[in-house]
Motif scaffolding. Sequence first.
Motif, PDB file in Angstrom:
ATOM      1  N   ASN A   1      -1.828  -5.095   1.323  1.00 11.17           N
ATOM      2  CA  ASN A   1      -1.161  -4.906   2.604  1.00 11.17           C
ATOM      3  C   ASN A   1      -0.124  -6.009   2.791  1.00 11.17           C
ATOM      4  O   ASN A   1      -0.401  -7.041   3.386  1.00 11.17           O
TER       5      ASN A   1
ATOM      6  N   THR B   1      -2.152  -2.984  -5.472  1.00 11.37           N
ATOM      7  CA  THR B   1      -1.567  -2.836  -4.137  1.00 11.37           C
ATOM      8  C   THR B   1      -2.270  -3.756  -3.152  1.00 11.37           C
ATOM      9  O   THR B   1      -3.442  -4.103  -3.320  1.00 11.37           O
TER      10      THR B   1
ATOM     11  N   GLU C   1       0.842  -1.192   0.000  1.00 14.56           N
ATOM     12  CA  GLU C   1       0.000   0.000   0.000  1.00 14.56           C
ATOM     13  C   GLU C   1       0.877   1.242   0.000  1.00 14.56           C
ATOM     14  O   GLU C   1       1.840   1.334   0.741  1.00 14.56           O
TER      15      GLU C   1
END
Length: 202
Positions: free
Chosen positions: A65, A63, A38
């Motif tokens: 995490n 993207t 991210e």
Amino acid sequence: MQPLQGIKVVEIGDGLAAAMAALILAEAGAEVVRIEPEGGAASRRRGDGIDFALLNRGKRSVTANLAGGDTSERLRPLIEAADIVIESGRPGDLVDNGLDHASVKAVNPKIIYCSVTGWGQEGPKASEAAEDLNYLGATGLLSLATNGDSAPTLPAGPFAAIGCGAYPCVINILLALRARDAGGDGCRLDLAISQGLFAYAY
């Protein structure tokens, strides 16, 4: 028609060797999707961005995490459709995200999963971060490149990452694709840049 048209590649990580390998596959017609943390990969924000643009032309990015937490469900459609995963994290980094080899293989048994690291998945140096100079020094090759005073000289470029990372990665992936197309299964490829350097020592 390009030779790798229809082949789907997922690239995870920010290492030069993996990025260049994925670029070579993209230029041969493969569809490459980068999974970035991210906020985007660190290489996007370094310098003037030219290196990032050169290495990642023709690729798409998503993207996730990657700092923690299982992201596999969100990325599951991408993994299910992929033929190849190329990752350049330290051993064990992707287990918590569900993007390690065992987790990906459970979703997609035909996957060709290639890890490109400095020292391999096991051994005393496996978790150490390093760059080209570390690999060249550890294998003794740096001592072979000297100036007129017999003092070691700096390499002109990232010789180890490209010659012993990116190129072997592409070659082994193509061999694995050939074996799979002939009726085989997916596989795990573990490429250690430092080990590849010994071929240049003789």
